[in-house]
Design a protein around this motif. Structure first.
Motif, PDB file in Angstrom:
ATOM      1  N   ASP A 294      43.884  37.817  30.576  1.00 48.29           N
ATOM      2  CA  ASP A 294      43.241  38.805  31.545  1.00 48.29           C
ATOM      3  C   ASP A 294      44.053  38.998  32.536  1.00 48.29           C
ATOM      4  O   ASP A 294      43.609  38.170  33.878  1.00 48.29           O
ATOM      5  CB  ASP A 294      41.729  38.500  31.596  1.00 48.29           C
ATOM      6  N   PRO A 295      45.045  39.864  32.663  1.00 48.00           N
ATOM      7  CA  PRO A 295      45.949  39.748  34.041  1.00 48.00           C
ATOM      8  C   PRO A 295      44.931  40.403  35.253  1.00 48.00           C
ATOM      9  O   PRO A 295      45.304  39.675  36.352  1.00 48.00           O
ATOM     10  CB  PRO A 295      46.700  41.187  33.592  1.00 48.00           C
ATOM     11  N   GLN A 296      43.733  41.161  35.048  1.00 47.06           N
ATOM     12  CA  GLN A 296      43.151  41.568  35.983  1.00 47.06           C
ATOM     13  C   GLN A 296      42.336  40.464  36.758  1.00 47.06           C
ATOM     14  O   GLN A 296      42.294  40.222  38.097  1.00 47.06           O
ATOM     15  CB  GLN A 296      42.324  42.744  35.638  1.00 47.06           C
ATOM     16  N   GLY A 297      41.910  39.490  35.766  1.00 51.00           N
ATOM     17  CA  GLY A 297      41.121  38.378  36.246  1.00 51.00           C
ATOM     18  C   GLY A 297      41.827  37.548  36.892  1.00 51.00           C
ATOM     19  O   GLY A 297      41.651  36.816  37.881  1.00 51.00           O
ATOM     20  N   GLN A 298      43.513  37.265  36.538  1.00 46.40           N
ATOM     21  CA  GLN A 298      44.120  36.454  37.202  1.00 46.40           C
ATOM     22  C   GLN A 298      44.658  36.987  38.854  1.00 46.40           C
ATOM     23  O   GLN A 298      44.728  36.238  39.647  1.00 46.40           O
ATOM     24  CB  GLN A 298      45.622  36.254  36.530  1.00 46.40           C
ATOM     25  N   ALA A 299      44.658  38.184  38.694  1.00 51.52           N
ATOM     26  CA  ALA A 299      44.831  38.680  39.928  1.00 51.52           C
ATOM     27  C   ALA A 299      43.832  38.589  40.986  1.00 51.52           C
ATOM     28  O   ALA A 299      44.190  38.292  42.007  1.00 51.52           O
ATOM     29  CB  ALA A 299      45.395  40.343  39.888  1.00 51.52           C
ATOM     30  N   VAL A 300      42.451  38.676  40.606  1.00 49.97           N
ATOM     31  CA  VAL A 300      41.490  38.591  41.320  1.00 49.97           C
ATOM     32  C   VAL A 300      41.294  36.883  41.837  1.00 49.97           C
ATOM     33  O   VAL A 300      41.212  36.542  42.986  1.00 49.97           O
ATOM     34  CB  VAL A 300      40.197  38.896  40.446  1.00 49.97           C
ATOM     35  N   GLU A 301      41.625  36.352  40.920  1.00 49.98           N
ATOM     36  CA  GLU A 301      41.734  34.627  40.935  1.00 49.98           C
ATOM     37  C   GLU A 301      42.550  34.266  42.133  1.00 49.98           C
ATOM     38  O   GLU A 301      42.305  33.773  43.044  1.00 49.98           O
ATOM     39  CB  GLU A 301      42.183  33.995  39.803  1.00 49.98           C
ATOM     40  N   HIS A 302      43.975  34.902  42.106  1.00 52.64           N
ATOM     41  CA  HIS A 302      44.964  34.635  43.160  1.00 52.64           C
ATOM     42  C   HIS A 302      44.381  35.399  44.623  1.00 52.64           C
ATOM     43  O   HIS A 302      44.558  34.508  45.506  1.00 52.64           O
ATOM     44  CB  HIS A 302      46.303  35.169  42.620  1.00 52.64           C
ATOM     45  N   ALA A 303      43.840  36.621  44.463  1.00 52.79           N
ATOM     46  CA  ALA A 303      43.224  36.906  45.544  1.00 52.79           C
ATOM     47  C   ALA A 303      42.138  36.201  46.262  1.00 52.79           C
ATOM     48  O   ALA A 303      42.276  36.015  47.665  1.00 52.79           O
ATOM     49  CB  ALA A 303      42.810  38.567  45.390  1.00 52.79           C
ATOM     50  N   LEU A 304      41.257  35.498  45.532  1.00 52.64           N
ATOM     51  CA  LEU A 304      40.256  34.803  46.096  1.00 52.64           C
ATOM     52  C   LEU A 304      40.864  33.500  46.642  1.00 52.64           C
ATOM     53  O   LEU A 304      40.499  32.908  47.975  1.00 52.64           O
ATOM     54  CB  LEU A 304      39.306  34.371  44.939  1.00 52.64           C
ATOM     55  N   GLN A 305      41.891  32.804  46.122  1.00 48.66           N
ATOM     56  CA  GLN A 305      42.488  31.765  46.367  1.00 48.66           C
ATOM     57  C   GLN A 305      43.343  31.944  47.784  1.00 48.66           C
ATOM     58  O   GLN A 305      43.272  31.278  48.624  1.00 48.66           O
ATOM     59  CB  GLN A 305      43.574  31.018  45.440  1.00 48.66           C
ATOM     60  N   ALA A 306      44.014  33.192  47.976  1.00 51.46           N
ATOM     61  CA  ALA A 306      44.604  33.624  49.122  1.00 51.46           C
ATOM     62  C   ALA A 306      43.562  33.781  50.290  1.00 51.46           C
ATOM     63  O   ALA A 306      44.056  33.380  51.475  1.00 51.46           O
ATOM     64  CB  ALA A 306      45.288  35.009  48.861  1.00 51.46           C
ATOM     65  N   LEU A 307      42.477  34.161  49.929  1.00 53.97           N
ATOM     66  CA  LEU A 307      41.186  34.250  51.051  1.00 53.97           C
ATOM     67  C   LEU A 307      40.604  32.861  51.343  1.00 53.97           C
ATOM     68  O   LEU A 307      39.936  33.080  52.320  1.00 53.97           O
ATOM     69  CB  LEU A 307      40.143  35.266  50.491  1.00 53.97           C
ATOM     70  N   GLY A 308      41.201  31.947  50.782  1.00 58.15           N
ATOM     71  CA  GLY A 308      40.794  30.650  51.005  1.00 58.15           C
ATOM     72  C   GLY A 308      39.499  29.979  50.364  1.00 58.15           C
ATOM     73  O   GLY A 308      39.323  29.200  50.438  1.00 58.15           O
ATOM     74  N   PHE A 309      39.339  30.520  49.178  1.00 53.98           N
ATOM     75  CA  PHE A 309      38.317  30.169  48.341  1.00 53.98           C
ATOM     76  C   PHE A 309      38.966  29.396  47.313  1.00 53.98           C
ATOM     77  O   PHE A 309      39.648  29.688  46.376  1.00 53.98           O
ATOM     78  CB  PHE A 309      37.317  31.395  47.592  1.00 53.98           C
TER      79      PHE A 309
END
Lengths: 84, 84
Positions: free
Chosen positions: A17-32
Protein backbone atom coordinates in the motif's frame (compact mmCIF):
# COMPACT_ATOMS: atom_id res chain seq x y z
CA UNK A 1 -37.67 1.81 5.63
CA UNK A 2 -34.64 4.01 5.45
CA UNK A 3 -31.15 2.69 6.19
CA UNK A 4 -27.78 4.30 6.81
CA UNK A 5 -25.01 2.34 5.13
CA UNK A 6 -21.34 2.69 5.99
CA UNK A 7 -18.76 1.01 3.79
CA UNK A 8 -15.04 0.68 4.38
CA UNK A 9 -12.88 -0.44 1.47
CA UNK A 10 -9.26 -1.31 2.27
CA UNK A 11 -6.36 -2.67 0.23
CA UNK A 12 -5.92 -6.40 0.84
CA UNK A 13 -3.54 -7.22 3.67
CA UNK A 14 -1.22 -9.13 1.35
CA UNK A 15 -0.78 -6.21 -1.07
CA UNK A 16 1.64 -3.32 -0.82
CA UNK A 17 0.00 0.00 0.00
CA UNK A 18 2.25 2.81 -1.27
CA UNK A 19 -0.17 5.50 -0.08
CA UNK A 20 -0.14 4.00 3.40
CA UNK A 21 3.67 3.91 3.39
CA UNK A 22 3.79 7.57 2.35
CA UNK A 23 1.45 8.54 5.19
CA UNK A 24 3.51 6.48 7.65
CA UNK A 25 6.72 8.27 6.64
CA UNK A 26 4.97 11.64 6.86
CA UNK A 27 3.73 10.85 10.39
CA UNK A 28 7.23 9.85 11.46
CA UNK A 29 8.64 13.04 9.91
CA UNK A 30 6.15 15.01 12.04
CA UNK A 31 7.56 13.34 15.16
CA UNK A 32 4.98 10.59 15.70
CA UNK A 33 7.08 7.61 16.67
CA UNK A 34 6.16 3.94 17.05
CA UNK A 35 3.55 4.15 14.31
CA UNK A 36 3.33 1.17 12.00
CA UNK A 37 1.14 -0.64 9.52
CA UNK A 38 -0.56 2.42 8.05
CA UNK A 39 -3.11 1.44 5.38
CA UNK A 40 -5.24 3.88 3.43
CA UNK A 41 -8.60 2.98 1.92
CA UNK A 42 -11.95 4.58 1.23
CA UNK A 43 -14.93 5.25 3.45
CA UNK A 44 -18.38 5.70 1.92
CA UNK A 45 -21.68 6.58 3.52
CA UNK A 46 -25.07 6.51 1.82
CA UNK A 47 -28.78 6.15 2.48
CA UNK A 48 -30.95 3.36 1.10
CA UNK A 49 -34.73 3.06 0.99
CA UNK A 50 -35.61 -0.67 1.22
CA UNK A 51 -38.42 -2.88 2.50
CA UNK A 52 -36.38 -4.47 5.29
CA UNK A 53 -32.89 -4.77 6.74
CA UNK A 54 -32.10 -8.01 4.90
CA UNK A 55 -32.82 -6.43 1.54
CA UNK A 56 -30.83 -3.31 2.43
CA UNK A 57 -27.80 -5.36 3.45
CA UNK A 58 -28.00 -7.57 0.34
CA UNK A 59 -28.15 -4.54 -1.94
CA UNK A 60 -25.34 -2.76 -0.12
CA UNK A 61 -23.19 -5.88 -0.53
CA UNK A 62 -24.04 -6.03 -4.25
CA UNK A 63 -23.03 -2.37 -4.64
CA UNK A 64 -19.63 -3.13 -3.11
CA UNK A 65 -19.13 -6.16 -5.32
CA UNK A 66 -20.17 -4.40 -8.50
CA UNK A 67 -18.80 -0.88 -8.08
CA UNK A 68 -17.45 0.30 -4.75
CA UNK A 69 -14.63 -2.20 -4.21
CA UNK A 70 -12.17 -3.86 -6.55
CA UNK A 71 -12.61 -7.59 -5.79
CA UNK A 72 -9.04 -8.39 -6.82
CA UNK A 73 -7.18 -5.85 -4.70
CA UNK A 74 -9.58 -4.69 -1.98
CA UNK A 75 -11.70 -5.99 0.89
CA UNK A 76 -14.80 -4.25 2.19
CA UNK A 77 -16.75 -4.16 5.43
CA UNK A 78 -20.36 -3.05 5.70
CA UNK A 79 -22.55 -1.56 8.39
CA UNK A 80 -26.30 -1.19 7.74
CA UNK A 81 -28.56 0.44 10.34
CA UNK A 82 -32.14 1.66 10.23
CA UNK A 83 -32.09 5.46 10.23
CA UNK A 84 -32.97 6.76 13.67
CA UNK B 1 0.89 -1.34 24.92
CA UNK B 2 -0.14 -1.75 21.33
CA UNK B 3 -3.26 -0.12 19.90
CA UNK B 4 -5.24 -0.51 16.69
CA UNK B 5 -6.40 2.85 15.40
CA UNK B 6 -9.16 3.29 12.84
CA UNK B 7 -9.75 6.72 11.33
CA UNK B 8 -12.57 7.84 9.07
CA UNK B 9 -12.19 11.16 7.28
CA UNK B 10 -15.29 12.50 5.51
CA UNK B 11 -16.08 15.70 3.63
CA UNK B 12 -18.05 18.11 5.84
CA UNK B 13 -21.80 17.71 5.55
CA UNK B 14 -22.20 21.29 4.33
CA UNK B 15 -19.78 20.88 1.43
CA UNK B 16 -20.47 19.49 -2.01
CA UNK B 17 -18.92 16.08 -2.65
CA UNK B 18 -18.45 15.64 -6.41
CA UNK B 19 -16.92 12.19 -5.97
CA UNK B 20 -19.93 11.08 -3.95
CA UNK B 21 -22.29 12.43 -6.59
CA UNK B 22 -20.40 10.55 -9.31
CA UNK B 23 -20.66 7.30 -7.33
CA UNK B 24 -24.38 7.93 -6.72
CA UNK B 25 -25.02 8.36 -10.44
CA UNK B 26 -22.99 5.25 -11.23
CA UNK B 27 -25.00 3.20 -8.70
CA UNK B 28 -28.25 4.42 -10.24
CA UNK B 29 -26.94 3.61 -13.73
CA UNK B 30 -26.27 0.06 -12.48
CA UNK B 31 -29.92 -0.23 -11.44
CA UNK B 32 -29.64 0.49 -7.72
CA UNK B 33 -32.65 2.71 -7.05
CA UNK B 34 -33.57 4.77 -3.99
CA UNK B 35 -29.93 5.42 -3.13
CA UNK B 36 -29.15 8.91 -1.87
CA UNK B 37 -26.64 10.99 0.02
CA UNK B 38 -23.51 9.17 -1.14
CA UNK B 39 -20.37 10.69 0.41
CA UNK B 40 -16.85 9.44 -0.22
CA UNK B 41 -14.02 9.90 2.25
CA UNK B 42 -10.92 8.06 3.43
CA UNK B 43 -10.45 5.20 5.85
CA UNK B 44 -7.08 4.69 7.54
CA UNK B 45 -5.89 1.96 9.87
CA UNK B 46 -2.62 1.95 11.79
CA UNK B 47 -0.93 0.54 14.87
CA UNK B 48 0.46 2.63 17.70
CA UNK B 49 2.77 1.67 20.54
CA UNK B 50 1.89 3.86 23.55
CA UNK B 51 1.97 3.69 27.36
CA UNK B 52 -1.80 3.76 27.79
CA UNK B 53 -5.09 4.25 25.96
CA UNK B 54 -5.35 7.94 26.83
CA UNK B 55 -2.00 8.68 25.27
CA UNK B 56 -2.81 6.58 22.20
CA UNK B 57 -6.08 8.41 21.64
CA UNK B 58 -4.50 11.83 22.15
CA UNK B 59 -1.75 11.06 19.64
CA UNK B 60 -4.20 9.61 17.10
CA UNK B 61 -6.26 12.79 17.38
CA UNK B 62 -3.16 14.93 16.89
CA UNK B 63 -2.26 12.91 13.75
CA UNK B 64 -5.69 13.63 12.31
CA UNK B 65 -5.46 17.32 13.11
CA UNK B 66 -1.94 17.73 11.74
CA UNK B 67 -1.90 15.44 8.71
CA UNK B 68 -4.70 12.97 8.08
CA UNK B 69 -7.67 15.35 7.80
CA UNK B 70 -8.07 18.81 6.32
CA UNK B 71 -9.58 20.82 9.20
CA UNK B 72 -11.32 23.23 6.81
CA UNK B 73 -13.12 20.73 4.60
CA UNK B 74 -13.20 17.42 6.47
CA UNK B 75 -14.40 15.84 9.72
CA UNK B 76 -12.82 12.76 11.26
CA UNK B 77 -13.90 10.03 13.64
CA UNK B 78 -11.50 7.86 15.62
CA UNK B 79 -11.56 4.40 17.13
CA UNK B 80 -8.67 3.29 19.36
CA UNK B 81 -8.58 -0.24 20.81
CA UNK B 82 -5.88 -2.23 22.55
CA UNK B 83 -4.63 -4.90 20.15
CA UNK B 84 -6.11 -8.26 21.08
Amino acid sequence: MRFDVEVRVMPRATLLDPQGQAVEHALQALGFERVSGVRVGRALTLQLERADAGRAEADARAMCQRLLANPVTEDFTLSVRATS
